[in-house]
Motif scaffolding. Sequence first.
Motif, PDB file in Angstrom:
ATOM      1  N   HIS A  83      17.454   6.569  -8.366  1.00 45.73           N
ATOM      2  CA  HIS A  83      17.694   5.810  -9.691  1.00 45.73           C
ATOM      3  C   HIS A  83      17.281   4.409  -9.084  1.00 45.73           C
ATOM      4  O   HIS A  83      16.942   3.761  -9.977  1.00 45.73           O
ATOM      5  N   HIS A  84      17.853   3.944  -7.708  1.00 43.09           N
ATOM      6  CA  HIS A  84      17.480   2.659  -7.314  1.00 43.09           C
ATOM      7  C   HIS A  84      15.848   2.360  -7.223  1.00 43.09           C
ATOM      8  O   HIS A  84      15.492   1.389  -7.031  1.00 43.09           O
ATOM      9  N   GLU A  85      15.224   3.524  -7.255  1.00 41.47           N
ATOM     10  CA  GLU A  85      13.513   3.190  -7.054  1.00 41.47           C
ATOM     11  C   GLU A  85      12.895   2.661  -8.564  1.00 41.47           C
ATOM     12  O   GLU A  85      11.697   2.622  -8.352  1.00 41.47           O
ATOM     13  N   ARG A  86      13.643   2.963  -9.397  1.00 44.55           N
ATOM     14  CA  ARG A  86      13.136   2.456 -10.782  1.00 44.55           C
ATOM     15  C   ARG A  86      12.561   1.393 -10.962  1.00 44.55           C
ATOM     16  O   ARG A  86      11.623   1.191 -11.621  1.00 44.55           O
ATOM     17  N   PHE A  87      12.853   0.359 -10.235  1.00 47.46           N
ATOM     18  CA  PHE A  87      12.222  -1.015 -10.151  1.00 47.46           C
ATOM     19  C   PHE A  87      10.891  -0.958  -9.254  1.00 47.46           C
ATOM     20  O   PHE A  87      10.332  -2.152  -9.447  1.00 47.46           O
ATOM     21  N   GLN A  88      10.480   0.029  -8.401  1.00 42.14           N
ATOM     22  CA  GLN A  88       9.583  -0.063  -7.755  1.00 42.14           C
ATOM     23  C   GLN A  88       8.608   1.035  -7.886  1.00 42.14           C
ATOM     24  O   GLN A  88       8.141   1.915  -6.992  1.00 42.14           O
ATOM     25  N   LEU A  89       8.240   1.482  -9.283  1.00 37.85           N
ATOM     26  CA  LEU A  89       7.600   2.554  -9.448  1.00 37.85           C
ATOM     27  C   LEU A  89       6.132   2.459  -8.945  1.00 37.85           C
ATOM     28  O   LEU A  89       5.624   3.600  -8.698  1.00 37.85           O
ATOM     29  N   ASP A  90       5.648   1.346  -9.348  1.00 38.02           N
ATOM     30  CA  ASP A  90       4.224   1.317  -8.710  1.00 38.02           C
ATOM     31  C   ASP A  90       3.923   1.490  -7.184  1.00 38.02           C
ATOM     32  O   ASP A  90       3.111   2.443  -7.012  1.00 38.02           O
ATOM     33  N   ARG A  91       4.833   1.107  -6.532  1.00 36.69           N
ATOM     34  CA  ARG A  91       4.742   1.018  -5.250  1.00 36.69           C
ATOM     35  C   ARG A  91       4.922   2.811  -4.842  1.00 36.69           C
ATOM     36  O   ARG A  91       4.077   3.213  -3.985  1.00 36.69           O
ATOM     37  N   LEU A  92       5.954   3.385  -5.329  1.00 42.41           N
ATOM     38  CA  LEU A  92       6.323   4.759  -5.218  1.00 42.41           C
ATOM     39  C   LEU A  92       5.009   5.543  -5.521  1.00 42.41           C
ATOM     40  O   LEU A  92       4.768   6.331  -4.809  1.00 42.41           O
ATOM     41  N   LYS A  93       4.472   5.319  -6.747  1.00 44.68           N
ATOM     42  CA  LYS A  93       3.357   6.204  -7.120  1.00 44.68           C
ATOM     43  C   LYS A  93       2.007   6.090  -6.298  1.00 44.68           C
ATOM     44  O   LYS A  93       1.444   6.932  -5.958  1.00 44.68           O
ATOM     45  N   LYS A  94       1.716   4.718  -5.780  1.00 45.56           N
ATOM     46  CA  LYS A  94       0.685   4.575  -4.842  1.00 45.56           C
ATOM     47  C   LYS A  94       1.024   5.354  -3.590  1.00 45.56           C
ATOM     48  O   LYS A  94       0.116   5.966  -3.009  1.00 45.56           O
ATOM     49  N   LYS A  95       2.449   5.256  -3.099  1.00 42.04           N
ATOM     50  CA  LYS A  95       2.688   5.978  -1.840  1.00 42.04           C
ATOM     51  C   LYS A  95       2.630   7.384  -2.071  1.00 42.04           C
ATOM     52  O   LYS A  95       1.925   8.052  -1.206  1.00 42.04           O
ATOM     53  N   MET A  96       2.880   8.041  -3.082  1.00 43.48           N
ATOM     54  CA  MET A  96       2.577   9.439  -3.303  1.00 43.48           C
ATOM     55  C   MET A  96       1.253   9.948  -3.523  1.00 43.48           C
ATOM     56  O   MET A  96       0.677  11.110  -2.825  1.00 43.48           O
ATOM     57  N   LYS A  97       0.386   8.893  -4.204  1.00 45.16           N
ATOM     58  CA  LYS A  97      -1.007   9.349  -4.416  1.00 45.16           C
ATOM     59  C   LYS A  97      -1.466   9.158  -2.935  1.00 45.16           C
ATOM     60  O   LYS A  97      -2.495  10.094  -2.704  1.00 45.16           O
ATOM     61  N   GLN A  98      -1.302   8.261  -2.117  1.00 48.91           N
ATOM     62  CA  GLN A  98      -2.000   8.442  -0.982  1.00 48.91           C
ATOM     63  C   GLN A  98      -1.737   9.476  -0.035  1.00 48.91           C
ATOM     64  O   GLN A  98      -2.537  10.016   0.659  1.00 48.91           O
ATOM     65  N   LYS A  99      -0.445   9.888  -0.012  1.00 54.30           N
ATOM     66  CA  LYS A  99      -0.066  11.230   0.593  1.00 54.30           C
ATOM     67  C   LYS A  99      -0.660  12.217   0.167  1.00 54.30           C
ATOM     68  O   LYS A  99      -1.208  13.164   0.993  1.00 54.30           O
ATOM     69  N   MET A 100      -0.894  12.502  -1.096  1.00 54.59           N
ATOM     70  CA  MET A 100      -1.426  13.690  -1.695  1.00 54.59           C
ATOM     71  C   MET A 100      -3.025  13.643  -1.340  1.00 54.59           C
ATOM     72  O   MET A 100      -3.714  14.488  -0.994  1.00 54.59           O
ATOM     73  N   ASN A 101      -3.703  12.264  -1.369  1.00 56.23           N
ATOM     74  CA  ASN A 101      -5.215  12.190  -1.049  1.00 56.23           C
ATOM     75  C   ASN A 101      -5.345  12.592   0.504  1.00 56.23           C
ATOM     76  O   ASN A 101      -6.596  13.226   0.939  1.00 56.23           O
ATOM     77  N   ASP A 102      -4.298  12.140   1.455  1.00 54.64           N
ATOM     78  CA  ASP A 102      -4.319  12.541   2.823  1.00 54.64           C
ATOM     79  C   ASP A 102      -4.174  14.223   2.963  1.00 54.64           C
ATOM     80  O   ASP A 102      -4.914  14.562   3.599  1.00 54.64           O
ATOM     81  N   VAL A 103      -3.496  14.560   2.356  1.00 58.66           N
ATOM     82  CA  VAL A 103      -3.149  16.052   2.478  1.00 58.66           C
ATOM     83  C   VAL A 103      -4.277  16.926   1.951  1.00 58.66           C
ATOM     84  O   VAL A 103      -4.893  17.847   2.252  1.00 58.66           O
ATOM     85  N   TYR A 104      -4.812  16.663   0.692  1.00 59.41           N
ATOM     86  CA  TYR A 104      -5.554  17.232  -0.147  1.00 59.41           C
ATOM     87  C   TYR A 104      -6.649  16.381  -0.559  1.00 59.41           C
ATOM     88  O   TYR A 104      -7.078  16.013  -1.794  1.00 59.41           O
ATOM     89  N   PRO A 105      -7.617  15.981   0.410  1.00 61.92           N
ATOM     90  CA  PRO A 105      -8.758  15.143  -0.019  1.00 61.92           C
ATOM     91  C   PRO A 105      -9.797  15.769  -1.118  1.00 61.92           C
ATOM     92  O   PRO A 105     -10.518  15.025  -1.555  1.00 61.92           O
ATOM     93  N   LEU A 107      -9.088  17.491  -3.626  1.00 66.18           N
ATOM     94  CA  LEU A 107      -8.519  17.394  -4.844  1.00 66.18           C
ATOM     95  C   LEU A 107      -8.096  16.419  -5.453  1.00 66.18           C
ATOM     96  O   LEU A 107      -7.696  15.380  -4.980  1.00 66.18           O
ATOM     97  N   LYS A 108      -8.645  15.951  -6.808  1.00 68.88           N
ATOM     98  CA  LYS A 108      -8.234  14.770  -7.455  1.00 68.88           C
ATOM     99  C   LYS A 108      -6.889  14.604  -7.746  1.00 68.88           C
ATOM    100  O   LYS A 108      -6.311  15.629  -8.545  1.00 68.88           O
ATOM    101  N   SER A 109      -6.157  13.666  -7.283  1.00 67.49           N
ATOM    102  CA  SER A 109      -4.666  13.706  -7.661  1.00 67.49           C
ATOM    103  C   SER A 109      -4.251  12.896  -8.736  1.00 67.49           C
ATOM    104  O   SER A 109      -4.741  11.720  -8.957  1.00 67.49           O
ATOM    105  N   TYR A 110      -3.400  13.377  -9.688  1.00 70.43           N
ATOM    106  CA  TYR A 110      -2.756  12.622 -10.777  1.00 70.43           C
ATOM    107  C   TYR A 110      -1.264  12.774 -10.467  1.00 70.43           C
ATOM    108  O   TYR A 110      -0.656  13.695 -10.457  1.00 70.43           O
TER     109      TYR A 110
END
Length: 153
Positions: A83-105, A107-110
């Motif tokens: 809940h407290h991360e709702r104000f920083q969704l863009d940062r969180l999405k970038k962090k998740m996308k970077q993690k997926m790109n590192d693990v699965y280079p 595959l194109k991640s959405y």
Amino acid sequence: MSGVIITKFFFSILLFAVIVGCGNEQKKETAKNEPRLTTVSSDSFNQLPSQNAEKQIVSLEEVTAAKAVNSDKELYVAATPQHHERFQLDRLKKKMKQKMNDVYPNLKSYISVDKKIFMEMEQLKNDIKRGKADKKTIEKKLKKIKLDMNSDT
């Protein structure tokens, strides 16, 4: 005389409970000994990357739940942030996308944190598990999810 009747009644109930209790144990043991068979459809995509992606995303402290589905070339991830991360969704999405790109280079991640996308992914994942979705259906639903992801900006 009534003491004898009460004793017989109590003994009858006790005997009945023992018989019923032992009968359930035998059924449980036979169920444990039987192998569990799972049908795997060859008409679907290998979902190991998406299962691993879910574990990777949920391991982030900002995320409470994640659902992922993949095709041959794409990986779709929907997450529920704390809940407290709702104000920083863009940062969180970038962090998740970077993690997926590192693990699965390869595959194109959405990535999405939208609740509607999360529910659609959950439904699709359940359909895949039940064998109700073949490759064509998965691709069609993923295309719709991709459109919904692009429209939620």
